[in-house]
Enzyme design. Structure first.
Site, short mmCIF file in Angstrom:
data_model
loop_
_atom_site.label_atom_id
_atom_site.label_comp_id
_atom_site.label_asym_id
_atom_site.label_seq_id
_atom_site.Cartn_x
_atom_site.Cartn_y
_atom_site.Cartn_z
N LYS A 185 0.83 -1.22 0.00
CA LYS A 185 0.00 0.00 0.00
C LYS A 185 0.87 1.27 0.00
O LYS A 185 0.65 2.20 -0.77
CB LYS A 185 -0.92 0.03 1.24
CG LYS A 185 -1.76 -1.22 1.42
CD LYS A 185 -2.59 -1.15 2.70
CE LYS A 185 -1.80 -1.13 3.98
NZ LYS A 185 -1.11 -2.39 4.31
N ARG A 223 -9.28 0.99 8.88
CA ARG A 223 -8.79 -0.36 9.16
C ARG A 223 -9.78 -1.16 10.01
O ARG A 223 -9.50 -2.29 10.37
CB ARG A 223 -7.52 -0.21 9.97
CG ARG A 223 -6.29 -0.77 9.34
CD ARG A 223 -5.17 -0.32 10.24
NE ARG A 223 -4.00 -1.06 10.07
CZ ARG A 223 -2.95 -0.62 9.40
NH1 ARG A 223 -2.98 0.55 8.80
NH2 ARG A 223 -1.89 -1.35 9.35
N ARG A 242 12.10 -5.72 4.48
CA ARG A 242 11.89 -4.29 4.22
C ARG A 242 12.90 -3.42 4.97
O ARG A 242 13.18 -3.65 6.14
CB ARG A 242 10.48 -3.89 4.65
CG ARG A 242 10.27 -2.38 4.59
CD ARG A 242 8.85 -1.96 4.71
NE ARG A 242 8.20 -2.41 5.93
CZ ARG A 242 6.91 -2.24 6.17
NH1 ARG A 242 6.14 -1.67 5.27
NH2 ARG A 242 6.39 -2.68 7.29
N ARG A 274 11.90 -1.51 10.56
CA ARG A 274 10.86 -1.03 11.48
C ARG A 274 10.75 -1.94 12.69
O ARG A 274 10.90 -3.15 12.56
CB ARG A 274 9.51 -1.00 10.74
CG ARG A 274 9.11 0.39 10.33
CD ARG A 274 7.96 0.46 9.41
NE ARG A 274 6.76 -0.23 9.87
CZ ARG A 274 5.60 -0.21 9.20
NH1 ARG A 274 5.51 0.46 8.05
NH2 ARG A 274 4.55 -0.84 9.65
N ARG A 326 0.23 -8.91 13.49
CA ARG A 326 -0.38 -7.92 12.59
C ARG A 326 -1.24 -8.60 11.53
O ARG A 326 -2.29 -8.10 11.15
CB ARG A 326 0.72 -7.07 11.92
CG ARG A 326 1.34 -6.07 12.89
CD ARG A 326 2.68 -5.56 12.40
NE ARG A 326 2.61 -4.81 11.18
CZ ARG A 326 3.64 -4.65 10.33
NH1 ARG A 326 4.80 -5.21 10.60
NH2 ARG A 326 3.49 -3.94 9.25
P1 AP5 Z 1 4.97 -1.62 1.75
O1 AP5 Z 1 4.61 -0.77 0.57
O2 AP5 Z 1 5.69 -0.99 2.88
O3 AP5 Z 1 3.66 -2.38 2.27
P2 AP5 Z 1 2.47 -1.81 3.17
O4 AP5 Z 1 1.23 -2.51 2.71
O5 AP5 Z 1 2.46 -0.31 3.17
O6 AP5 Z 1 2.96 -2.40 4.56
P3 AP5 Z 1 2.94 -1.77 6.04
O7 AP5 Z 1 3.69 -2.73 6.90
O8 AP5 Z 1 3.44 -0.35 6.01
O9 AP5 Z 1 1.45 -1.82 6.34
P4 AP5 Z 1 0.81 -1.81 7.69
O10 AP5 Z 1 -0.57 -1.58 7.24
O11 AP5 Z 1 1.00 -2.94 8.59
O12 AP5 Z 1 1.61 -0.64 8.45
P5 AP5 Z 1 1.20 0.84 8.84
O13 AP5 Z 1 2.41 1.64 8.81
O14 AP5 Z 1 0.00 1.31 8.10
O15 AP5 Z 1 5.82 -2.87 1.19
C1 AP5 Z 1 6.38 -3.81 2.08
C2 AP5 Z 1 7.72 -4.34 1.48
O16 AP5 Z 1 7.43 -5.08 0.30
C3 AP5 Z 1 8.72 -3.23 1.07
O17 AP5 Z 1 10.02 -3.66 1.36
C4 AP5 Z 1 8.52 -3.09 -0.45
O18 AP5 Z 1 9.71 -2.69 -1.10
C5 AP5 Z 1 8.11 -4.52 -0.84
N1 AP5 Z 1 7.15 -4.52 -1.95
C6 AP5 Z 1 6.10 -3.68 -2.15
N2 AP5 Z 1 5.43 -4.01 -3.26
C7 AP5 Z 1 6.05 -5.12 -3.77
C8 AP5 Z 1 5.81 -5.95 -4.91
N3 AP5 Z 1 4.79 -5.71 -5.75
N4 AP5 Z 1 6.65 -7.00 -5.12
C9 AP5 Z 1 7.68 -7.28 -4.27
N5 AP5 Z 1 7.96 -6.51 -3.18
C10 AP5 Z 1 7.15 -5.45 -2.93
O19 AP5 Z 1 0.72 0.60 10.35
C11 AP5 Z 1 1.63 0.26 11.37
C12 AP5 Z 1 0.89 0.17 12.68
O20 AP5 Z 1 0.31 1.46 13.01
C13 AP5 Z 1 -0.29 -0.80 12.75
O21 AP5 Z 1 0.11 -2.12 13.06
C14 AP5 Z 1 -1.14 -0.18 13.86
O22 AP5 Z 1 -0.63 -0.48 15.13
C15 AP5 Z 1 -0.96 1.31 13.61
N6 AP5 Z 1 -1.99 1.88 12.71
C16 AP5 Z 1 -1.78 2.43 11.49
N7 AP5 Z 1 -2.94 2.81 10.95
C17 AP5 Z 1 -3.92 2.48 11.83
C18 AP5 Z 1 -5.33 2.58 11.80
N8 AP5 Z 1 -6.00 3.11 10.76
N9 AP5 Z 1 -6.02 2.13 12.88
C19 AP5 Z 1 -5.39 1.60 13.96
N10 AP5 Z 1 -4.05 1.45 14.03
C20 AP5 Z 1 -3.31 1.88 12.97
#
Ligand code: AP5
Length: 214
Positions: free
Chosen positions: A13, A88, A127, A160, A171
């Site tokens: 994402k 979410r 990552r 991270r 997660r």
């Molecule tokens: P990446 O693009 O980073 O994937 P992502 O889906 O953004 O993954 P996140 O881990 O950031 O998502 P998340 O939803 O758990 O974390 P967030 O920060 O929102 O890609 C991942 C890896 O894969 C990278 O190395 C990339 O290079 C590689 N890649 C990408 N595309 C690829 C492809 N097509 N092929 C091969 N490799 C690829 O949330 C973190 C925490 O914050 C949560 O756990 C929660 O505690 C809190 N939080 C955030 N938002 C909320 C909310 N709305 N409500 C409650 N808690 C929340």
């Protein structure tokens, strides 16, 4: 156009939201990034959020809803934005609809990044993120030119805190339990688009642009 990107952790994402910013000029609103910024600044919200994020749990709805409520009032959001990682939960999705309704706006598309859990574990454990500019890399699929350093600003790349195997597992469980009901929510609203997120990054982007520009 207001676009929601949702899907399991590591589905890509954030990677694709950043590309959409370049392509569309509209901002990426990532609650994960906002919370990590609050943590690094040591704010009250950040301190509260860290206890949940370190365990792989979701931060309470009221906290993230407030972050988004404030952010969407800003002038750069007037022409549209991409939500990355919000909503979410069902209450977050309902709150978003109400917030937008009060501005006479609505979500255009909700794009589901569809991918198997096994692939996600590989992605998250490899990552690496730039400490300074937030650029993202992967030890196998998107290697930096120089090991450990960002291609764009030459700062250190870090792993991270929540990309440890035990937290990744938690997660994923949280995603299946609390976030996957959004599929039905957006399907009922006729706004759901599904992408095969296991495809290479460039192909995912082409498809994302295709499904969101109809
Ligand atoms: P990446 O693009 O980073 O994937 P992502 O889906 O953004 O993954 P996140 O881990 O950031 O998502 P998340 O939803 O758990 O974390 P967030 O920060 O929102 O890609 C991942 C890896 O894969 C990278 O190395 C990339 O290079 C590689 N890649 C990408 N595309 C690829 C492809 N097509 N092929 C091969 N490799 C690829 O949330 C973190 C925490 O914050 C949560 O756990 C929660 O505690 C809190 N939080 C955030 N938002 C909320 C909310 N709305 N409500 C409650 N808690 C929340």
């Amino acid at each position: 156009m207001i676009i929601v990107l949702f899907g399991p952790p590591g589905s890509g994402k954030g990677t694709q939201a950043k590309r959409l910013v370049v392509q569309s000029g509209k901002p990426q609103l990532s609650t994960g990034d906002m919370l990590r910024t609050a943590i690094s600044k040591g704010t009250k919200t950040g301190l509260e959020a860290k206890t949940f994020m370190d365990k792989g749990s979701l931060v309470p709805d009221s906290v993230v809803v407030e972050l988004i409520r404030e952010r969407i009032q800003e002038s750069d959001c007037k022409k549209g934005f991409t939500l990355d990682g919000f909503p979410r939960t069902l209450p977050q999705a309902e709150s978003l609809d109400l917030m937008l309704k009060s501005q006479s706006r609505q979500v255009g598309y909700a794009v589901l990044f569809d991918i198997q859990d096994a692939e996600l574990v590989k992605r998250l454990s490899g990552r690496r993120t730039c400490l300074k500019c937030g650029a993202m890399f992967h030890l196998e699929s998107a290697k930096p030119k120089r090991d450990g350093f960002c291609d764009q600003c030459d700062s250190f790349l870090v792993q991270r805190d929540d990309d440890r195997p035990d937290v990744i597992q938690k997660r994923l469980e949280v995603y299946h339990k609390q976030t996957s009901p959004l599929v039905e929510f957006y399907k009922k609203q006729n706004k759901l688009k599904t992408l095969d997120a296991s495809l290479p990054q460039d192909l995912v982007f082409t498809k994302l642009v295709e499904v969101t520009s109809k």
